[in-house]
Design a protein around this motif. Structure first.
Motif, PDB file in Angstrom:
ATOM      1  N   ALA A   2      59.606  50.278 -82.671  1.00  0.00           N
ATOM      2  CA  ALA A   2      60.754  50.534 -81.708  1.00  0.00           C
ATOM      3  C   ALA A   2      60.267  50.569 -80.365  1.00  0.00           C
ATOM      4  CB  ALA A   2      61.848  51.447 -81.901  1.00  0.00           C
ATOM      5  N   ALA A   3      60.887  49.845 -79.404  1.00  0.00           N
ATOM      6  CA  ALA A   3      60.465  49.560 -78.076  1.00  0.00           C
ATOM      7  C   ALA A   3      60.491  51.115 -77.519  1.00  0.00           C
ATOM      8  CB  ALA A   3      61.472  49.099 -77.265  1.00  0.00           C
ATOM      9  N   GLY A   4      59.104  51.256 -76.648  1.00  0.00           N
ATOM     10  CA  GLY A   4      59.206  52.854 -75.908  1.00  0.00           C
ATOM     11  C   GLY A   4      58.520  53.745 -77.171  1.00  0.00           C
ATOM     12  N   TRP A 204      67.502  55.110-100.997  1.00  0.00           N
ATOM     13  CA  TRP A 204      66.594  55.895-100.033  1.00  0.00           C
ATOM     14  C   TRP A 204      65.407  55.260 -99.848  1.00  0.00           C
ATOM     15  CZ3 TRP A 204      68.272  59.913 -97.322  1.00  0.00           C
ATOM     16  CH2 TRP A 204      69.424  60.724 -97.662  1.00  0.00           C
ATOM     17  N   LEU A 205      64.964  54.469-100.649  1.00  0.00           N
ATOM     18  CA  LEU A 205      63.540  53.698-100.325  1.00  0.00           C
ATOM     19  C   LEU A 205      63.730  52.526 -99.676  1.00  0.00           C
ATOM     20  CD1 LEU A 205      61.929  54.375-103.944  1.00  0.00           C
ATOM     21  CD2 LEU A 205      61.157  55.269-102.016  1.00  0.00           C
ATOM     22  N   ARG A 206      64.915  52.099 -99.577  1.00  0.00           N
ATOM     23  CA  ARG A 206      65.222  50.796 -99.201  1.00  0.00           C
ATOM     24  C   ARG A 206      65.551  50.988 -97.412  1.00  0.00           C
ATOM     25  NH1 ARG A 206      66.194  46.402-102.502  1.00  0.00           N
ATOM     26  NH2 ARG A 206      66.257  47.385-104.588  1.00  0.00           N
ATOM     27  N   ARG A 207      65.680  52.283 -97.145  1.00  0.00           N
ATOM     28  CA  ARG A 207      66.101  52.523 -95.921  1.00  0.00           C
ATOM     29  C   ARG A 207      65.090  51.865 -94.951  1.00  0.00           C
ATOM     30  NH1 ARG A 207      69.987  56.117 -94.582  1.00  0.00           N
ATOM     31  NH2 ARG A 207      68.914  56.394 -92.723  1.00  0.00           N
ATOM     32  N   THR A 208      65.703  51.374 -93.646  1.00  0.00           N
ATOM     33  CA  THR A 208      64.777  51.049 -92.742  1.00  0.00           C
ATOM     34  C   THR A 208      64.826  51.756 -91.540  1.00  0.00           C
ATOM     35  OG1 THR A 208      66.410  49.314 -91.909  1.00  0.00           O
ATOM     36  CG2 THR A 208      64.640  48.661 -93.449  1.00  0.00           C
ATOM     37  N   GLU A 209      65.956  52.891 -91.425  1.00  0.00           N
ATOM     38  CA  GLU A 209      66.262  53.787 -90.351  1.00  0.00           C
ATOM     39  C   GLU A 209      65.986  54.998 -90.753  1.00  0.00           C
ATOM     40  OE1 GLU A 209      67.783  52.977 -87.205  1.00  0.00           O
ATOM     41  OE2 GLU A 209      66.998  51.227 -87.661  1.00  0.00           O
ATOM     42  N   PRO A 210      65.481  55.993 -89.902  1.00  0.00           N
ATOM     43  CA  PRO A 210      65.323  57.434 -90.221  1.00  0.00           C
ATOM     44  C   PRO A 210      66.393  58.036 -90.897  1.00  0.00           C
ATOM     45  CG  PRO A 210      64.243  57.175 -87.964  1.00  0.00           C
ATOM     46  CD  PRO A 210      65.114  55.894 -88.411  1.00  0.00           C
ATOM     47  N   PRO A 211      66.269  59.092 -91.842  1.00  0.00           N
ATOM     48  CA  PRO A 211      65.219  59.228 -92.328  1.00  0.00           C
ATOM     49  C   PRO A 211      64.661  58.306 -93.425  1.00  0.00           C
ATOM     50  CG  PRO A 211      66.864  60.298 -93.452  1.00  0.00           C
ATOM     51  CD  PRO A 211      67.479  59.669 -92.373  1.00  0.00           C
ATOM     52  N   LEU A 212      63.282  58.165 -93.332  1.00  0.00           N
ATOM     53  CA  LEU A 212      62.443  57.179 -93.987  1.00  0.00           C
ATOM     54  C   LEU A 212      61.844  57.904 -95.307  1.00  0.00           C
ATOM     55  CD1 LEU A 212      60.760  55.098 -91.203  1.00  0.00           C
ATOM     56  CD2 LEU A 212      62.573  54.615 -92.922  1.00  0.00           C
ATOM     57  N   VAL A 213      61.966  57.206 -96.393  1.00  0.00           N
ATOM     58  CA  VAL A 213      61.508  57.887 -97.623  1.00  0.00           C
ATOM     59  C   VAL A 213      60.527  57.140 -98.350  1.00  0.00           C
ATOM     60  CG1 VAL A 213      62.252  58.633-100.113  1.00  0.00           C
ATOM     61  CG2 VAL A 213      63.831  59.118 -98.039  1.00  0.00           C
ATOM     62  N   SER A 214      59.248  57.543 -98.766  1.00  0.00           N
ATOM     63  CA  SER A 214      58.182  56.859 -99.368  1.00  0.00           C
ATOM     64  C   SER A 214      57.718  57.694-100.721  1.00  0.00           C
ATOM     65  CB  SER A 214      57.130  56.426 -98.443  1.00  0.00           C
ATOM     66  OG  SER A 214      56.601  57.869 -98.040  1.00  0.00           O
ATOM     67  N   ASP A 228      61.327  61.901 -90.387  1.00  0.00           N
ATOM     68  CA  ASP A 228      62.290  61.810 -89.410  1.00  0.00           C
ATOM     69  C   ASP A 228      61.923  62.463 -88.065  1.00  0.00           C
ATOM     70  OD1 ASP A 228      64.692  61.363 -87.946  1.00  0.00           O
ATOM     71  OD2 ASP A 228      66.086  61.438 -89.784  1.00  0.00           O
ATOM     72  N   ARG A 229      62.609  62.446 -87.015  1.00  0.00           N
ATOM     73  CA  ARG A 229      61.945  62.808 -85.622  1.00  0.00           C
ATOM     74  C   ARG A 229      61.908  64.169 -85.811  1.00  0.00           C
ATOM     75  NH1 ARG A 229      66.277  59.789 -82.951  1.00  0.00           N
ATOM     76  NH2 ARG A 229      67.142  61.856 -82.396  1.00  0.00           N
ATOM     77  N   GLY A 230      61.324  64.801 -85.036  1.00  0.00           N
ATOM     78  CA  GLY A 230      60.956  66.358 -85.111  1.00  0.00           C
ATOM     79  C   GLY A 230      62.239  67.026 -84.230  1.00  0.00           C
ATOM     80  N   ASP A 231      63.026  66.336 -83.636  1.00  0.00           N
ATOM     81  CA  ASP A 231      64.156  67.114 -82.832  1.00  0.00           C
ATOM     82  C   ASP A 231      65.286  67.561 -83.766  1.00  0.00           C
ATOM     83  OD1 ASP A 231      65.463  64.861 -83.609  1.00  0.00           O
ATOM     84  OD2 ASP A 231      65.570  64.060 -81.300  1.00  0.00           O
TER      85      ASP A 231
END
Ligand code: ATP
Ligand code: MG
Length: 413
Positions: A2-4, A204-214, A228-231
């Motif tokens: 993502a940008a930024g 869940w494995l197909r997600r492309t947005e957080p939370p991401l699962v592998s 996912d983000r730490g916030d």
């Protein structure tokens, strides 16, 4: 990416990488560690020792990333050319750095040795570079700007590289623009095939947005990672994802966090004040090795018998000769007899047995290659499972170790 977001590139240098002599564990560590700290790797590249190839790769990567981490080639020998190469990429010369010289001198003083002239070369860094101290080795690192990117050069020796990342690179990273610290939750899974795990958590494995699962897999032990983000928002999404994943995977999840099956089993046995003894045939002591790998296992692991021959199963474990003759060494009956026998022999709370055909030869219709019988004897009787594992001898044995530990832990959870 993502940008930024803080874009990280990793450049591993050394002919031994190109020869296939070593695995690039430095890049693996950096990608993982920097991701947790908020950077996302956009490229990992490997080059040899040449000054020009390192300079070219660094120059190209620096145009596309915010942070470039280079490892290797900072030693004192003629094939260590990362200093010159990064100076070339930045379009500057080398200069002797007082802090680096002091670091090199201090390292040799600790060893009680004199630095050689080639060690003094290690005090040279590109002009404008800032020295990154090396707390455990002789070669200091440095950081400098290459175009718009911040480049950091670290030694190739993994322990030195890690110490410097932890001491110098990570602390400031979360303050970098675009750094978005990631939080990770790990679910440790055993007793389910990868394909079954994949089906259960498919969405869940197909997600492309957080939370991401592998998912990563190692001989019957799977680790499901959710990031996912730490916030606060990311953390609450993570908690929800982790509990939903736990529900989908059920009792096959044996622990959360960085825990191995052997560690978990030892922890559970200690908490329950119980002990275990092992009777191993096709694993030849590997289950015992996994248990004794865990600090504190001496409190719970009493003994392991590597009973490879029929005679040993009879003599050490009291398996009746008639049972072996009737069913063969790789059978449910013999696995049960071995588990019960070793439990009695050791006076342990639990007896666990493994007998199987690791291959490549020795299979039969009743027990083909990859067939492993496992049994767990306890106060309430003997549990048995039969497994059919894929793969070569090494993989069958590795699967059998996981299955044996998993059978035990199901008696403990
Ligand atoms: P030294 O002062 O020891 O020469 P260096 O910075 O010059 O350090 P290298 O010579 O490139 O580093 O590598 C030193 C050792 O570190 C190598 O022999 C290798 O075993 C290990 N190493 C180097 N690069 C990597 C890598 N990318 N992944 C894992 N190990 C590595
Ligand atoms: Mg070297």
């Amino acid at each position: 990416v993502a940008a930024g977001v803080l874009r990280v590139a990793i450049l591993s240098t050394g002919e031994e990488l190109l020869r296939g002599a070593i695995a690039d564990t430095n890049a693996q560590f950096l990608a993982r560690t920097l991701r947790r700290a908020g950077g996302v790797a956009i490229e990992i590249r490997q080059v040899g020792d040449g000054r020009e190839e390192i300079a070219r790769a660094a120059g190209e990567l620096a145009r596309r990333c915010d942070l470039l981490v280079v490892t290797g080639g900072l030693g004192p020998t003629a094939d260590d050319r990362t200093r010159e190469a990064l100076a070339d990429a930045a379009g500057v010369g080398l200069k002797e750095d007082a802090a680096a010289a002091a670091g090199v001198a201090a390292f040799f003083r600790r060893l009680g040795r004199e630095p050689s002239p080639s060690n003094r070369q290690q005090a040279f860094v590109p002009e404008g570079a800032r020295v990154v101290p090396n707390p455990i080795g002789s070669a200091p690192g440095f950081e400098l700007a290459i175009g718009p990117a911040r480049a950091v050069a670290l030694p190739g020796v993994p322990a030195e590289m890690k110490a410097m990342v932890n001491a110098t690179l990570l602390p400031g990273l979360s303050a970098e623009p675009g750094a978005l610290a990631q939080e990770e939750r790990l679910l440790q899974v055993a007793g389910l095939a990868e394909s079954v795990v994949g089906e259960r958590i498919d969405a869940w494995l197909r997600r492309t947005e957080p939370p991401l699962v592998s998912v990563t897999v190692s001989a019957g032990h799977l680790t499901v990672a959710v990031t996912d983000r730490g916030d606060a928002e990311g953390r609450s999404r993570l908690a929800a994802a982790a509990s939903e994943l736990r529900r989908l995977l059920g009792a096959h999840v044996f622990a959360e966090g960085e825990t191995t099956l052997a560690q978990h089993v030892v922890t559970r046995l200690r908490a329950r004040g119980e002990t275990v003894a092992l009777a191993e045939s096709c694993t030849g002591g590997l289950v015992g090795a996994a248990l004794t790998d865990v600090p504190g296992s001496s409190q719970v692991f009493l003994e392991g018998c590597v009973t490879y021959s029929e005679a040993a199963k009879i003599r050490a474990l009291n398996v009746p000769a008639a049972l072996l003759a009737a069913h063969g060494a790789v059978s449910e009956e013999v696995a049960r007899g071995m588990a019960d026998g070793v439990r009695r022999r050791a006076g342990a709370t639990w007896g666990v047995a493994v007998t199987g055909v690791a291959g490549p030869d020795g299979g039969s219709a009743a027990a083909p290659v990859g067939c492993v019988h496992l049994a767990r004897a306890g106060a309430n009787g003997v549990e048995h499972v039969r497994k059919q594992f894929p793969g070569d001898r090494g993989l069958v044995r590795a699967f059998a170790v996981t299955a044996a530990l998993d059978l035990l832990r199901r008696g403990l959870d």
